[in-house]
Scaffold this motif. Sequence first.
Motif, PDB file in Angstrom:
ATOM      1  N   GLY A   1       0.811  -1.209   0.000  1.00 40.02           N
ATOM      2  CA  GLY A   1       0.000   0.000   0.000  1.00 40.02           C
ATOM      3  C   GLY A   1       0.844   1.258   0.000  1.00 40.02           C
ATOM      4  N   GLU A   2       0.162   2.377   0.045  1.00 42.96           N
ATOM      5  CA  GLU A   2       0.809   3.684  -0.003  1.00 42.96           C
ATOM      6  C   GLU A   2       0.982   4.233   1.408  1.00 42.96           C
ATOM      7  OE1 GLU A   2       0.072   7.133  -3.101  1.00 42.96           O
ATOM      8  OE2 GLU A   2      -1.497   7.130  -1.567  1.00 42.96           O
ATOM      9  N   VAL A   3       2.138   4.810   1.688  1.00 41.47           N
ATOM     10  CA  VAL A   3       2.409   5.441   2.974  1.00 41.47           C
ATOM     11  C   VAL A   3       2.222   6.946   2.783  1.00 41.47           C
ATOM     12  CG1 VAL A   3       4.141   5.901   4.741  1.00 41.47           C
ATOM     13  CG2 VAL A   3       4.034   3.652   3.650  1.00 41.47           C
ATOM     14  N   VAL A   4       1.372   7.563   3.596  1.00 42.80           N
ATOM     15  CA  VAL A   4       1.106   8.995   3.495  1.00 42.80           C
ATOM     16  C   VAL A   4       1.576   9.682   4.767  1.00 42.80           C
ATOM     17  CG1 VAL A   4      -0.683  10.762   3.241  1.00 42.80           C
ATOM     18  CG2 VAL A   4      -0.869   8.616   1.972  1.00 42.80           C
ATOM     19  N   GLN A   5       2.349  10.755   4.581  1.00 43.83           N
ATOM     20  CA  GLN A   5       2.823  11.566   5.695  1.00 43.83           C
ATOM     21  C   GLN A   5       2.518  13.021   5.377  1.00 43.83           C
ATOM     22  OE1 GLN A   5       6.794   9.846   5.203  1.00 43.83           O
ATOM     23  NE2 GLN A   5       6.741   9.352   7.380  1.00 43.83           N
ATOM     24  N   LYS A   6       2.327  13.839   6.428  1.00 49.02           N
ATOM     25  CA  LYS A   6       2.037  15.265   6.262  1.00 49.02           C
ATOM     26  C   LYS A   6       3.001  16.067   7.109  1.00 49.02           C
ATOM     27  CE  LYS A   6      -2.840  14.437   5.438  1.00 49.02           C
ATOM     28  NZ  LYS A   6      -4.213  14.750   5.838  1.00 49.02           N
ATOM     29  N   GLY A   7       3.189  17.328   6.713  1.00 42.80           N
ATOM     30  CA  GLY A   7       4.076  18.160   7.495  1.00 42.80           C
ATOM     31  C   GLY A   7       4.222  19.558   6.950  1.00 42.80           C
ATOM     32  N   LYS A   8       5.312  20.222   7.376  1.00 46.74           N
ATOM     33  CA  LYS A   8       5.614  21.590   6.980  1.00 46.74           C
ATOM     34  C   LYS A   8       7.016  21.628   6.383  1.00 46.74           C
ATOM     35  CE  LYS A   8       2.733  23.549  10.594  1.00 46.74           C
ATOM     36  NZ  LYS A   8       1.681  24.029   9.749  1.00 46.74           N
ATOM     37  N   PHE A   9       7.184  22.478   5.385  1.00 48.38           N
ATOM     38  CA  PHE A   9       8.445  22.603   4.669  1.00 48.38           C
ATOM     39  C   PHE A   9       8.855  24.071   4.661  1.00 48.38           C
ATOM     40  CE2 PHE A   9      10.583  23.636   0.682  1.00 48.38           C
ATOM     41  CZ  PHE A   9      11.625  22.723   0.672  1.00 48.38           C
ATOM     42  N   SER A  10      10.151  24.329   4.842  1.00 48.25           N
ATOM     43  CA  SER A  10      10.668  25.691   4.811  1.00 48.25           C
ATOM     44  C   SER A  10      11.970  25.723   4.025  1.00 48.25           C
ATOM     45  CB  SER A  10      10.902  26.180   6.249  1.00 48.25           C
ATOM     46  OG  SER A  10      11.561  27.421   6.243  1.00 48.25           O
TER      47      SER A  10
ATOM     48  N   TRP B   1      12.449  20.391   7.148  1.00 46.97           N
ATOM     49  CA  TRP B   1      11.355  19.519   6.741  1.00 46.97           C
ATOM     50  C   TRP B   1      10.802  18.924   8.031  1.00 46.97           C
ATOM     51  CZ3 TRP B   1      12.318  16.489   1.725  1.00 46.97           C
ATOM     52  CH2 TRP B   1      11.215  15.729   1.377  1.00 46.97           C
ATOM     53  N   GLU B   2       9.556  19.212   8.350  1.00 47.51           N
ATOM     54  CA  GLU B   2       8.974  18.767   9.613  1.00 47.51           C
ATOM     55  C   GLU B   2       7.720  17.928   9.357  1.00 47.51           C
ATOM     56  OE1 GLU B   2       7.408  20.682  13.827  1.00 47.51           O
ATOM     57  OE2 GLU B   2       8.098  21.990  12.228  1.00 47.51           O
ATOM     58  N   TYR B   3       7.787  16.671   9.794  1.00 50.39           N
ATOM     59  CA  TYR B   3       6.621  15.801   9.701  1.00 50.39           C
ATOM     60  C   TYR B   3       5.720  16.056  10.908  1.00 50.39           C
ATOM     61  CZ  TYR B   3       9.103  13.124   6.143  1.00 50.39           C
ATOM     62  OH  TYR B   3       9.762  12.735   5.004  1.00 50.39           O
ATOM     63  N   THR B   4       4.415  16.131  10.659  1.00 49.02           N
ATOM     64  CA  THR B   4       3.447  16.321  11.744  1.00 49.02           C
ATOM     65  C   THR B   4       2.460  15.168  11.853  1.00 49.02           C
ATOM     66  OG1 THR B   4       2.017  17.610  10.267  1.00 49.02           O
ATOM     67  CG2 THR B   4       3.602  18.838  11.625  1.00 49.02           C
ATOM     68  N   TYR B   5       2.374  14.324  10.808  1.00 48.36           N
ATOM     69  CA  TYR B   5       1.453  13.192  10.802  1.00 48.36           C
ATOM     70  C   TYR B   5       2.062  12.056   9.992  1.00 48.36           C
ATOM     71  CZ  TYR B   5      -2.475  10.251   9.535  1.00 48.36           C
ATOM     72  OH  TYR B   5      -3.291   9.168   9.330  1.00 48.36           O
ATOM     73  N   PRO B   6       1.977  10.849  10.372  1.00 50.88           N
ATOM     74  CA  PRO B   6       1.369  10.292  11.575  1.00 50.88           C
ATOM     75  C   PRO B   6       2.268  10.433  12.808  1.00 50.88           C
ATOM     76  CG  PRO B   6       2.221   8.503  10.238  1.00 50.88           C
ATOM     77  CD  PRO B   6       2.459   9.785   9.479  1.00 50.88           C
ATOM     78  N   ASN B   7       3.566  10.674  12.586  1.00 51.17           N
ATOM     79  CA  ASN B   7       4.498  10.882  13.694  1.00 51.17           C
ATOM     80  C   ASN B   7       5.159  12.235  13.527  1.00 51.17           C
ATOM     81  OD1 ASN B   7       4.192   8.157  14.743  1.00 51.17           O
ATOM     82  ND2 ASN B   7       5.355   7.504  12.958  1.00 51.17           N
TER      83      ASN B   7
ATOM     84  N   LEU C   1       8.442  14.542  13.478  1.00 52.64           N
ATOM     85  CA  LEU C   1       9.872  14.452  13.257  1.00 52.64           C
ATOM     86  C   LEU C   1      10.311  15.703  12.515  1.00 52.64           C
ATOM     87  CD1 LEU C   1      12.586  12.842  13.165  1.00 52.64           C
ATOM     88  CD2 LEU C   1      11.801  11.922  10.983  1.00 52.64           C
ATOM     89  N   LYS C   2      11.385  16.334  12.979  1.00 52.34           N
ATOM     90  CA  LYS C   2      11.903  17.528  12.324  1.00 52.34           C
ATOM     91  C   LYS C   2      13.289  17.212  11.766  1.00 52.34           C
ATOM     92  CE  LYS C   2      12.373  22.466  13.117  1.00 52.34           C
ATOM     93  NZ  LYS C   2      12.194  23.531  14.119  1.00 52.34           N
ATOM     94  N   ILE C   3      13.462  17.455  10.464  1.00 52.14           N
ATOM     95  CA  ILE C   3      14.739  17.186   9.800  1.00 52.14           C
ATOM     96  C   ILE C   3      15.319  18.520   9.343  1.00 52.14           C
ATOM     97  CG2 ILE C   3      15.885  16.006   7.901  1.00 52.14           C
ATOM     98  CD1 ILE C   3      13.457  14.075   7.871  1.00 52.14           C
ATOM     99  N   ASN C   4      16.523  18.793   9.809  1.00 57.57           N
ATOM    100  CA  ASN C   4      17.230  19.992   9.402  1.00 57.57           C
ATOM    101  C   ASN C   4      18.287  19.564   8.384  1.00 57.57           C
ATOM    102  OD1 ASN C   4      18.877  22.237   9.151  1.00 57.57           O
ATOM    103  ND2 ASN C   4      18.686  22.802  11.295  1.00 57.57           N
ATOM    104  N   PHE C   5      18.085  19.916   7.126  1.00 54.53           N
ATOM    105  CA  PHE C   5      18.984  19.487   6.054  1.00 54.53           C
ATOM    106  C   PHE C   5      20.231  20.348   5.958  1.00 54.53           C
ATOM    107  CE2 PHE C   5      15.127  17.416   4.675  1.00 54.53           C
ATOM    108  CZ  PHE C   5      15.588  16.229   4.182  1.00 54.53           C
TER     109      PHE C   5
ATOM    110  N   MET D   1      24.218  12.015   3.428  1.00 48.04           N
ATOM    111  CA  MET D   1      22.868  11.736   2.930  1.00 48.04           C
ATOM    112  C   MET D   1      22.015  13.006   2.971  1.00 48.04           C
ATOM    113  SD  MET D   1      20.778   9.529   1.663  1.00 48.04           S
ATOM    114  CE  MET D   1      21.080   7.858   2.119  1.00 48.04           C
ATOM    115  N   ALA D   2      22.067  13.745   4.084  1.00 48.20           N
ATOM    116  CA  ALA D   2      21.311  14.996   4.201  1.00 48.20           C
ATOM    117  C   ALA D   2      21.783  16.002   3.159  1.00 48.20           C
ATOM    118  CB  ALA D   2      21.435  15.569   5.607  1.00 48.20           C
TER     119      ALA D   2
END
Length: 162
Positions: A61-70, A79-85, A87-91, A98-99
């Motif tokens: 199946g498909e994995v769906v995630q939501k969040g905020k991007f700056s 890149w900050e995930y808000t759903y389903p978990n 997690l904030k990623i600072n690139f 990898m980043a």
Amino acid sequence: MKKIITILVSCLLALSAFAQGELLTGKDAQDAVAQITAAHSSLSSIKSDFVQSKNSSLIEGEVVQKGKFSYTYPDQIIWEYTYPNKLKINFNDKSNKMAAQLRGVIVNTINGSNLTDNKNFKPSYYKNQDGSLEVVLKPINKRLRSMYKSITISLDKQTDIA
């Protein structure tokens, strides 16, 4: 500008995507690149909500995630995930290879240089029925190819920005 890059971020980590519009070739493709590059040249920052969909042979199946991007010019990305978990990623950590590589893919997609990057990607340009443009980037670079099958960028038909 909140929804300008929703599709961009949704597709950056997708393992596969399919274009639906008419394939542009020759002068039409060149005109599309010029149009997109001109629109991207004026970007200095972007903040947006995103929806990311991933498909993998390892997960059913498909994995769906939501969040905020700056994004802030020239290459500051959060890149900050808000759903389903959460997690904030600072690139911006240049010591993480990898980043740094992912930051490069994102920045080069935002500034439009991936549209003409024949070293890492083979771009294809499509015009959808509603007049919007879509770019499908197929990785050529071995390391990128191991991470992505393709990256699909859908551009807003009024601004030509992802």
